[in-house]
Design an enzyme around this catalytic site. Structure first.
Site, PDB file in Angstrom:
ATOM      1  N   CYS A  51     -13.070  -8.471   9.352  1.00 59.00           N
ATOM      2  CA  CYS A  51     -14.682  -8.916   9.172  1.00 59.00           C
ATOM      3  C   CYS A  51     -15.215  -8.248   8.017  1.00 59.00           C
ATOM      4  CB  CYS A  51     -15.402  -8.445  10.237  1.00 59.00           C
ATOM      5  SG  CYS A  51     -15.730  -6.427  10.228  1.00 59.00           S
ATOM      6  N   ASP A  98       0.879  -1.400   0.076  1.00 56.24           N
ATOM      7  CA  ASP A  98       0.010  -0.064  -0.025  1.00 56.24           C
ATOM      8  C   ASP A  98       0.900   1.322   0.025  1.00 56.24           C
ATOM      9  OD1 ASP A  98      -2.261   1.644   0.363  1.00 56.24           O
ATOM     10  OD2 ASP A  98      -1.838   2.066   2.206  1.00 56.24           O
ATOM     11  N   CYS A 117     -16.221  -4.647  14.269  1.00 55.77           N
ATOM     12  CA  CYS A 117     -15.863  -5.651  15.169  1.00 55.77           C
ATOM     13  C   CYS A 117     -14.798  -5.368  16.189  1.00 55.77           C
ATOM     14  CB  CYS A 117     -15.390  -6.993  14.104  1.00 55.77           C
ATOM     15  SG  CYS A 117     -13.802  -6.401  13.405  1.00 55.77           S
ATOM     16  N   ASP A 166      -2.055   1.725   7.411  1.00 56.10           N
ATOM     17  CA  ASP A 166      -1.725   1.257   5.923  1.00 56.10           C
ATOM     18  C   ASP A 166      -1.389  -0.237   5.954  1.00 56.10           C
ATOM     19  OD1 ASP A 166      -1.525   4.120   5.123  1.00 56.10           O
ATOM     20  OD2 ASP A 166       0.412   4.406   6.194  1.00 56.10           O
ATOM     21  N   CYS A 177     -12.403  -3.173   6.744  1.00 54.08           N
ATOM     22  CA  CYS A 177     -11.725  -3.971   7.606  1.00 54.08           C
ATOM     23  C   CYS A 177     -11.306  -5.462   7.233  1.00 54.08           C
ATOM     24  CB  CYS A 177     -12.926  -4.086   8.922  1.00 54.08           C
ATOM     25  SG  CYS A 177     -12.082  -5.216  10.312  1.00 54.08           S
ATOM     26  N   GLU A 181      -1.613  -1.351  -5.557  1.00 54.02           N
ATOM     27  CA  GLU A 181      -2.805  -0.534  -6.237  1.00 54.02           C
ATOM     28  C   GLU A 181      -3.007  -0.149  -7.638  1.00 54.02           C
ATOM     29  OE1 GLU A 181      -3.463   2.509  -2.715  1.00 54.02           O
ATOM     30  OE2 GLU A 181      -1.235   2.292  -3.465  1.00 54.02           O
ATOM     31  N   CYS A 229     -12.024  -0.669  13.370  1.00 55.85           N
ATOM     32  CA  CYS A 229     -13.122  -1.297  12.543  1.00 55.85           C
ATOM     33  C   CYS A 229     -14.371  -0.988  13.833  1.00 55.85           C
ATOM     34  CB  CYS A 229     -13.249  -2.754  12.424  1.00 55.85           C
ATOM     35  SG  CYS A 229     -14.862  -3.269  11.694  1.00 55.85           S
TER      36      CYS A 229
HETATM   37 ZN   LIG Z   1     -14.072  -5.396  11.689  1.00 51.72          ZN
END
Ligand SMILES: [Zn+2]
Length: 397
Positions: free
Chosen positions: A332, A181, A351, A358, A329, A265, A348
Site C-alpha cells: 500500500c 536488498d 493495511c 528483507d 509497505c 541499494e 504493515c
Molecule cells: Zn500496507
C-alpha cells in the site's frame, strides 16, 4: 579470479619480496597522506599528484629506484581504486599494510605471451624484473587475462591470481526487473522472494578457527609451532574466501542472465544515513551478536557481488536510494518504522500486509529501479518507492 601456487626459485623469492616491500611502502605513503587530510582542507593528493611524488621519492631513494616502477605505480592505482570503493560505500577505508600480512603486488597490461604452459601441471608467468616464474597449472587459466596479482600468504607461500574482466552476459530481453536488498538476517534478499546467503565457515570449521587463534596467541614468537598454527589458520581463511568467490560468481551470473534490470541499494547513501539517522535499520541484539562474527565476510561478499554485477551486466544495474525501503509497505505504500515488526517480519500498520522484511525491502528497491528506468526513457518516473507492479513493457529495449 583464479589462484595458482607459484613456485619461485629462492633468488626469485627474494625479488618478489622486494616488489612486495615497494608496493607496501608506496601504499602506506598514500594511506598516510589521506589520513592527514581533514574536511575543509585542500583535497588530498590525487593519483596524478601521487605519481609525481613517486617520481620524486624514486629520485631520492636508491632502493626504491632500483625497483620496478610498474609495481610501484600500480600500488598507487590500487589505492586510488580502494578509495573510490570506500567513497562508493562498497568497501572499507583502505588501511596500513603490515609486513608479512596480505603482502602482494599487481601487474596489469598483461600480454597473452606473458603466460605459457610448460607441461600438463606446470606453467610460467612473466613478472617484470623477476623474469619467468613457474606455477602449478592446477586448473584452467582463464582466457583474456588482463592482470594478475602475486601474493605471499602468512605461511610464506606464494600465489598468483589471474584476473580477466568477464564478458558481459546478454540480457534476457524479457523486461524482468529484480530488486536486491542487502539483508541482515540473510546476505541478500531478492524481490522474487529468494533469500541468498554468502557461504561462511561451517560451525565445526569456525570452532577450529577459534581454537587455532587461541593457540596462536599462546605460541611463542618465531617458534615452529607458531608457524604451523599460522599456516593452518591461513588454510581455513583461503577455504572461506574460495567459497565466497564461488558464490559471487554464481550469483552475479544468475542475476545478469535472468533479469534485464537489477536494482540495488546505493550504498553511498545507505552508509550516510546509517551514521546520521541512528539505528532505524540496525539489527536487534540477537541478530547482531550472530552476525558479528561474519559481518566483515558478508560485507566483502557484498562488495564483490556489486563489482561482478557491473562487469557482467554493464548498464543494467540501477542504484536506488535505500532510504525508507525497509519501512515502506510494498502493498500500500504506507511508510512507518513500526511496520518493521522485527528484523525478519514486515507487518504493515496501515493495511496489514505481511512479508519477510528483507523481501519487502527488495520489492521496494525493484519498484524504484523500474521508476528510474522509466524516467531515464522519458516516462513519468516517480521519486521514492513506487507502489505499483513494474511495467515491463516500458523496459523492453
Ligand atoms: Zn500496507
Amino acid at each position: 579470479m583464479a589462484r595458482f601456487r607459484l613456485q619461485p626459485t629462492s633468488a626469485q623469492q627474494a625479488a618478489l619480496a622486494e616488489h612486495c616491500t615497494h608496493a607496501r611502502f608506496v601504499w602506506n605513503l598514500a594511506v598516510e597522506q589521506h589520513a592527514h587530510w581533514k574536511p575543509g582542507r585542500k583535497s588530498a593528493p590525487n593519483f596524478a599528484e601521487q605519481c609525481r611524488q613517486l617520481t620524486e621519492a624514486r629520485a631520492e631513494f636508491g632502493w626504491l629506484r632500483a625497483g620496478s616502477v610498474i609495481v610501484q605505480q600500480q600500488a598507487l592505482k590500487d589505492f586510488a581504486q580502494a578509495m573510490a570503493n570506500f567513497f562508493g560505500g562498497t568497501h572499507r577505508r583502505p588501511t596500513w599494510r603490515r609486513r608479512g600480512l596480505g603482502e602482494g603486488f599487481r601487474i596489469v597490461a598483461v600480454n597473452e605471451g606473458d603466460i605459457r604452459r610448460l607441461s600438463r601441471n606446470v606453467g610460467e608467468v612473466k613478472v617484470p624484473k623477476v623474469g619467468w616464474v613457474r606455477f602449478r597449472w592446477s586448473r584452467a587459466v582463464p582466457d583474456g587475462v588482463k592482470s594478475f596479482r602475486v601474493t605471499r600468504d602468512r605461511g610464506g607461500r606464494w600465489h598468483v591470481a589471474f584476473a580477466a574482466i568477464p564478458e558481459p552476459i546478454p540480457a534476457p530481453g524479457t523486461g524482468d526487473v529484480v530488486g536486491v536488498d542487502r539483508g541482515i538476517a540473510v546476505s541478500a534478499a531478492l524481490s522474487t522472494g529468494d533469500l541468498l546467503n554468502v557461504p561462511v565457515l561451517r560451525e565445526t570449521e569456525a570452532k577450529r578457527l577459534r581454537r587455532l587463534q587461541r593457540k596462536l596467541a599462546r605460541a611463542m614468537r618465531g617458534s615452529n609451532r607458531r608457524a604451523r598454527v599460522k599456516a593452518a589458520i591461513a588454510k581455513l581463511k583461503v577455504r572461506e574466501a574460495d567459497r565466497r568467490r564461488d558464490w559471487v560468481e554464481r550469483t552475479s551470473t544468475g542475476l545478469a542472465r535472468d533479469f534485464d534490470v537489477i536494482g540495488v541499494e546505493d550504498l553511498k547513501i545507505k552508509n550516510m544515513t546509517r551514521s546520521a539517522r541512528g539505528n532505524i535499520d540496525a539489527p536487534g541484539r540477537n541478530v547482531r551478536a550472530k552476525s558479528g562474527l561474519n559481518r566483515a565476510i558478508l560485507a566483502a561478499g557484498w562488495g564483490q557481488l556489486f563489482e561482478r554485477l557491473e562487469h557482467k551486466a554493464p548498464g543494467r544495474v540501477v542504484k536506488v536510494d535505500p532510504r525508507y525501503t525497509s519501512q515502506t509497505c510494498n502493498a500500500c505504500g504506507h511508510v512507518a518504522g513500526e511496520s518493521r515488526e522485527s528484523q525478519a517480519v514486515f507487518s504493515c500498520v496501515a493495511c496489514g500486509h505481511q512479508d519477510n522484511a528483507d523481501v519487502n525491502a527488495a520489492r521496494n528497491i525493484r519498484d524504484t529501479a523500474v521508476g528510474h528506468t522509466v524516467a531515464a526513457r522519458g516516462g513519468s518516473g516517480l521519486p521514492g518507492p513506487v507502489n505499483r507492479e513494474p511495467q515491463p513493457v516500458l523496459l523492453c529495449v
